[in-house]
Structure formats: structure tokens, C-alpha cells
Motif scaffolding. Structure first.
Motif, short mmCIF file in Angstrom:
data_model
loop_
_atom_site.label_atom_id
_atom_site.label_comp_id
_atom_site.label_asym_id
_atom_site.label_seq_id
_atom_site.Cartn_x
_atom_site.Cartn_y
_atom_site.Cartn_z
N ALA A 1 0.90 -1.15 -0.04
CA ALA A 1 -0.12 -0.05 0.00
C ALA A 1 0.54 1.30 -0.10
O ALA A 1 0.43 2.11 -0.74
N GLY A 2 1.78 1.32 0.78
CA GLY A 2 2.92 2.53 0.94
C GLY A 2 3.40 2.67 -0.44
O GLY A 2 3.78 3.62 -0.94
N LEU A 3 3.98 1.60 -1.02
CA LEU A 3 4.82 1.59 -2.54
C LEU A 3 3.71 2.17 -3.43
O LEU A 3 4.09 2.91 -4.33
N ARG A 4 2.55 1.45 -3.37
CA ARG A 4 1.45 2.19 -4.48
C ARG A 4 1.22 3.46 -4.27
O ARG A 4 0.80 4.20 -5.39
N ALA A 5 1.10 3.93 -3.01
CA ALA A 5 1.08 5.54 -2.90
C ALA A 5 2.01 6.29 -3.59
O ALA A 5 1.86 7.56 -3.61
#
Length: 457
Positions: free
Chosen positions: A360-364
Motif C-alpha cells: 500500500a505504501g509503495l503504491r501510494a
């Protein structure tokens, strides 16, 4: 890099020939010498701390100072420091580990065979498959299919299965009889507008065309990682494994699942085969098997594979293959304890939760100018770096952009690995949510610093 005479760095340059390294460049840049580890961190000889975001080499599942594994090694070293499994010999840790592996497999399996590395295990699987073909009176059935961007090891045989050019150039690889089919990377290889399912259908059709062109009676097996690791953390598209397996069943071709990276929790299930509904005839494992505290690997095979081999050993008198340290008692004891820690501490579920936070953090960060694709499953992920999002290209030399970001990450206290222009993340399964956030923060800074470098150039 300025290296002091007689320092540990100078001695490394003088006496140590490194794996996967530009040997000439190493004389200039020197080594990062790691001194100790704790949890997800390692420390260099100068005392600098790093998040080991690759778990060493995709492998240290339980962290870098798990006392239970150290104690297991000490106990076994004191009781029986070495024995082998040649000529009807065995020992307790090997028997216990074989039983544990066979009974925990996600599909019915018969027996385990022990080696020392993933390369040796895949090499052994190839030899078993050839031995089986001769046992069945099918000496023509020796060809093996692997995929572009696959990684299955570096021995002459397993290195031939590997589908990465750097593992072939100047080594005179691959050997004959290795066939190659396309990678499952939808973002990179799909046609314009092609859905994941349509892409999976096309890859299965291409596999069938290859089999028919070569002759189904000549094809022995297909090797595949549930999720490709060193090829760039390539996650298979929807329906891919379902369709590939249908083709293999149609032509009675064995399936070997290389779980060396995926096994023991990495994909958010105990095995990658569970994550993707894969039903292999052979499963190959290493790395997290012992959390890489000691070298050990194994393959587990079903009766379909082993029954003809057993009969052939009786016909000719032996199975003439094995390794001095295969199933080493100390390594086997550590592997058993590593599996117990993974099970008892709930690390598979923890990997799923931490991995969801990481992804989720990388996709953000997908909107960042340098981010082309974010992909992953469980606690393994990669970010494909680009300078042109539409063309999906980086700098002039492949890997140059990835190297810049990886370099900034190391300066920020994170050890990772760029595979070309893909930055991989595969931290120990014990990583906490706060540590995931720390890792994400460092990656964001590395992207920004690299963008600033490019703007200033």
C-alpha cells in the motif's frame, strides 16, 4: 573509496573474489563489510545500521539473531556434528526434517531429497527427471522448459534453466535441451490493451505451440517459480498458472515448482503453490528453510516421479547421486527449528499483514515521476523505475537508474537490490509495522534524491 592498508576492506580486495560482482570495479569501490545482525538490521564494521530489505538474499525469514536457531545448532553440533545419508545410512535430524517437509506440503508428496543450495536442488531435479525418463523407456523425453527472466540457480544445469543473460554470457550456457517460453510479466510484455487474462491465455497458447513444435514426446518437465524473484519480482497475472498447468497436464509434462524464494511464508501463505493453486510434481526449497543460518536445500517429489526411479535403482543397483553435506545434521536441526519458529510465531500471517502495508505504501508512490510499476504479493515486492512512463524506459543503460536509487537507499541505511531498473523489497518476515514505515520513508527519500540528481545533470 579510500582504503586503509591492511584494513578489513583492503584484505577483502586483495584475497576475496566476489559473487555477482564486477571484479575490476571492486578494486575501486571496495566492499561493505557486515559485522553483525539483529532483527531486520545488519551493522557494518564502522557501526552503521542498515535495514536489510532483501533479508540477505531473499532468505533470512526469522531475523538475524534468532536464539532458538543458534541453540539448535549448538545442541546438534555437540551430539553429532556430521553424518551422511549414503548407502543406507541416516540420522535423526534428517529423518525428522524429511517427515516434516513431506507432511506439510500443500499437495501429496512422497519423499524428500537433501542438497545444499537451490542451485543443487534444481540440478538434482533435472537429473532425477532424466533418470526417470530412462527408467520409463523414454530416452527421448529429456527437454526441459523454463521461462525468460526465470532464476533457478547457477550450476551448469540450473544456470541453463535460469533465463537471465548475465548468467549465460561468457559461460557457454545454456546447455542443449533447455527450451524457453515467455515471462509472465503483464506490464512489460502485454500487447496494447491486452487484459491480464488475455495475456495469460496467450502465454499458455505460446507454451502449447512450443511443445507441439518440439514434439510432446520429447518434453520432460516445466520449471517455474510461483513468483519470479531475481528476474524482477514478477507476479503472475490472473489465471496464468491455471492455464499453464492445463497445457502441461494435456501433454503429460512434469511440473517443478521452484519455491526457493517463495517458500515458508514469503507470499503470505506457507508456500507460493498455495497462493496460486499450483499442483506440482516436485517442489524445490532452500533459503528460508533454515533462514540461511546454515546451507541446506531440499526437493520433495511425488510417487509419479519417484516410483520409476525406485525401480531403476534396483535394476542398475544404485541411485548414483548425492552430496557429502546433503541433509547435514546441524543444518537439518536448524531447518527444523526455523520452521517451528515460523509456525509458532505466526510469521506467515505477519508477512501477509506487513506485506499489505508495504505494498500500500509503495503504491501510494505510483504518482512519482520515476515510478513505472509497483508489484508484489505477501512480503515481496518490486518497484520498476522509469524516466518515461509511457515508453516504460529508464536511462540509456539498463540498470543505471536502478543503481542510482539503490545507492541512495544504502546511504539512507537500507540495503536492497536493483535487478535492472527494478528495486526489490524482501525484508525478514519479522519486520514490524513501524519498520515497514521506516523503510517506505527511506525509499521515498531515495526517489526524490535521484530525481534531484537527474534534474541537476
Amino acid at each position: 573509496m579510500t582504503v586503509a592498508p591492511n584494513s578489513v576492506e583492503a584484505r577483502d580486495i586483495a584475497y576475496h573474489f566476489h559473487a555477482y560482482t564486477n571484479a575490476k570495479k571492486h578494486r575501486e569501490v571496495g566492499p561493505l563489510v557486515i559485522d553483525r545482525g539483529e532483527g531486520i538490521h545488519v551493522y557494518d564494521v564502522a557501526g552503521n545500521r542498515y535495514i536489510e530489505a532483501m533479508a540477505g538474499l531473499w532468505s533470512v525469514a526469522v531475523g538475524f539473531n534468532e536464539q532458538r536457531l543458534m541453540d539448535a545448532a549448538t545442541r546438534q553440533m555437540q551430539r553429532l556434528p556430521f553424518y551422511h545419508n549414503f548407502t543406507h545410512k541416516s540420522h535423526g535430524p534428517l529423518i525428522d526434517l524429511a517427515e516434516k517437509l513431506v507432511t506439510m506440503m500443500p499437495v501429496p508428496m512422497s519423499k524428500a531429497f537433501f542438497t545444499n543450495s537451490g542451485s543443487e536442488a534444481n540440478d538434482t531435479a533435472m537429473k532425477m527427471i532424466w533418470y526417470r525418463a530412462n527408467a520409463m523407456g523414454e530416452p527421448q523425453r529429456k527437454k526441459i522448459i523454463s521461462r525468460e527472466r526465470a532464476y533457478h540457480g547457477v550450476t551448469i544445469a540450473s544456470g541453463s534453466l535460469t533465463g537471465l543473460p548475465a548468467n549465460h554470457r561468457s559461460f557457454d550456457l545454456p546447455i542443449a535441451g533447455i527450451l524457453r517460453t515467455g515471462s509472465p510479466h503483464h506490464w512489460r510484455d502485454a500487447l496494447p490493451g491486452e487484459s491480464e487474462e488475455a495475456f495469460a491465455t496467450r502465454r499458455a497458447e505460446e507454451l502449447e505451440e512450443l511443445i507441439l513444435a518440439e514434439g510432446p514426446e520429447t518434453i520432460a518437465a516445466f520449471f517455474g517459480e510461483p513468483v519470479m524473484g531475481a528476474g524482477g519480482v514478477v507476479v503472475p497475472p490472473a489465471t496464468y498458472w491455471e492455464k499453464i498447468q492445463a497445457v502441461l497436464r494435456k501433454y503429460d509434462i512434469l511440473l517443478v515448482a521452484d519455491e526457493v524464494i517463495c517458500g515458508f511464508g514469503r507470499t503470505g501463505a506457507m508456500f507460493g503453490c498455495e497462493t496460486y493453486g499450483i499442483r506440482p510434481d516436485i517442489m524445490v526449497m532452500s533459503k528460508a528453510l533454515s533462514s540461511s543460518y546454515l546451507p541446506i536445500s531440499a526437493l520433495v517429489a511425488n510417487d509419479r516421479v519417484l516410483d520409476p526411479i525406485v525401480e531403476e535403482t534396483d535394476r542398475i543397483g544404485t541411485f548414483g547421486h548425492g552430496f557429502t553435506a546433503g541433509g547435514h545434521p546441524v543444518a537439518a536441526a536448524v531447518a527444523l527449528e526455523s520452521i517451528r519458529v515460523i509456525e509458532e510465531d505466526g510469521l506467515v500471517g505477519r508477512a501477509a499483514r506487513s506485506g499489505a502495508r508495504l505494498l500500500a505504501g509503495l503504491r501510494a508512490m505510483s504518482g512519482h515521476r520515476l515510478v513505472g510499476e509497483v508489484r508484489g504479493v505477501g512480503l515481496i515486492a518490486a518497484v520498476e523505475l522509469v524516466t518515461d512512463k509511457e515508453a516504460k524506459t529508464g536511462l540509456g543503460q539498463p540498470g543505471q537508474l536502478g543503481g542510482l536509487v539503490a545507492g541512495h537507499l544504502q546511504q539512507l541505511g537500507v540495503i536492497t537490490r536493483n535487478m535492472g531498473d527494478s528495486i526489490a523489497f524482501c525484508p525478514p518476515l519479522v519486520i514490524s509495522e513501524n519498520e515497514v514505515d521506516e523503510l517506505l520513508g527511506a525509499f521515498g527519500k531515495a526517489l526524490d534524491r535521484t530525481e534531484a540528481d537527474l534534474s541537476a545533470a
